[in-house]
Design an enzyme around this catalytic site. Sequence first.
Site, PDB file in Angstrom:
ATOM      1  N   SER A 107       0.809  -1.216   0.000  1.00 12.04           N
ATOM      2  CA  SER A 107       0.000   0.000   0.000  1.00 12.04           C
ATOM      3  C   SER A 107       0.842   1.265   0.000  1.00 12.04           C
ATOM      4  O   SER A 107       1.563   1.548  -0.952  1.00 12.04           O
ATOM      5  CB  SER A 107      -0.957  -0.046   1.194  1.00 12.04           C
ATOM      6  OG  SER A 107      -1.883   1.005   1.160  1.00 12.04           O
ATOM      7  N   ASP A 246      -2.584   6.316  -3.505  1.00 12.03           N
ATOM      8  CA  ASP A 246      -1.380   5.731  -2.913  1.00 12.03           C
ATOM      9  C   ASP A 246      -0.914   4.569  -3.780  1.00 12.03           C
ATOM     10  O   ASP A 246      -1.432   4.347  -4.873  1.00 12.03           O
ATOM     11  CB  ASP A 246      -1.623   5.316  -1.462  1.00 12.03           C
ATOM     12  CG  ASP A 246      -2.630   4.185  -1.321  1.00 12.03           C
ATOM     13  OD1 ASP A 246      -3.379   3.932  -2.279  1.00 12.03           O
ATOM     14  OD2 ASP A 246      -2.661   3.546  -0.255  1.00 12.03           O
ATOM     15  N   ASP A 248      -1.222   1.359  -3.938  1.00 10.87           N
ATOM     16  CA  ASP A 248      -2.133   0.333  -4.465  1.00 10.87           C
ATOM     17  C   ASP A 248      -3.489   0.915  -4.839  1.00 10.87           C
ATOM     18  O   ASP A 248      -4.417   0.176  -5.156  1.00 10.87           O
ATOM     19  CB  ASP A 248      -2.279  -0.834  -3.498  1.00 10.87           C
ATOM     20  CG  ASP A 248      -3.037  -0.478  -2.224  1.00 10.87           C
ATOM     21  OD1 ASP A 248      -3.055   0.717  -1.866  1.00 10.87           O
ATOM     22  OD2 ASP A 248      -3.594  -1.384  -1.593  1.00 10.87           O
TER      23      ASP A 248
END
Length: 449
Positions: A107, A246, A248
């Site tokens: 992430s 961000d 992901d």
Amino acid sequence: MSKRKYFGTDGVRGEVGGPTINPEFALRLGYAAGRVFAQRHNPEKGRPTVIIGKDTRISGYMLESALEAGLSAAGVDVLLAGPIPTPAVAYLTRTLRLVAGIVISASHNPYNDNGIKFFSAQGMKLPDDVEAQIEAAIDEPLGCVGSEALGRARRIDDAAGRYIEFCKSTFPNELDLSGMKIVVDAAHGAAYHIAPPVFRELGAEVHAIGCQPDGFNINEGVGAMHPERLVEEVRAQNATLGIALDGDADRLQMVDASGRLYNGDELLYAIVRGRMASKPVEGVVGTLMTNFGFEKEMQRLGIGFERANVGDRYVLEGMQKHGWLYGGESSGHLLCLDCHTTGDGIIAALQVLTSMRRSGETLAEQVADLKMYPQKMVNVPLAPGLDWQSHAGLQEATSRVEQQLQGRGRVLIRASGTEPKLRLMVEAEDAALAEQGVRELVAVSLTTR
């Protein structure tokens, strides 16, 4: 639920080369997951098949290959989607009628971290009992089905295109983005080849930044974790809006033409306000960190509101409990269950844009009625073994501060999950009152009872 050995609240995550994010563990995890999926699969529906997607970290190649080998050894077919957003894996798992989806991503973390998490056939987090079965099987001996039963692997070349069309389908057909110039920042992450086309094909002029991944630069000085770059670009390009994701692409921040940054609470409010124009909104789930001003505004509008623990998993659980459609975190994880089964930065941005287009308002006008309360937070050392929740001095100080606030703010005290510290936060209508409240809490000694 008993404490897990490997899984956290959102799969397995850690530093590459550490005890869980390495090729051997990924192989074992793939084999364990494959065995569980195969056992639970109805053979009358054909071979069990899993999709693997990843973000742009260099370690994704290594982990993808190891997971693929483990799944194949368990007799599970594998579809390799390449770099795609986490919510894209959820969508493809559901629409392709697969037994599960796997995401390789950490992430918003830097490139030297990575993680592995799973989606169910319904495009949601795996049920706890299935995750527990996988966890229990990881330490069992590795094996292999017979050659005739080995899983096959193939790449699906149209994964990005499928997902782009899905995202666009959540934006009303009668609307478009013509006349808007949008700066799109994909954080050098999984949406680098997806987010710009989505907004461009809906009619916007797109200026893309953070869309040149090299395996090492994910989230580095760009994206939702570093929105200052987006603010600069929006001003430099004289753009209408800026959108930051961000690594992901499940987190969103937005910037308007003036360079003002909008966090998850404000964007969720814009979405809810837009939905209210066409249908009632029963309730919204936030987290312990959701601004008190958001809660007060929901009360004023007659909309139910509940706080969940921090984490989009807990937000989703609260939404499902009540049958509510909207929820999110201040950090920008926003869920619209009338559009998707999971949090999605691109789709959340499209819902904000829908509200703006239908109302004819700017983003600032959309959130004008939302009064965000000033927050003051301080981290203080916590003595090992000290039960802060029953600490008499802290309880007394908390009561005093709450009496001073008189319902015009709140106190939040949380222990850090990673270090021996206590997070003390006070929100109030007035910044000086919040500052004063935090000073009273900090004055309490947490080295003794």
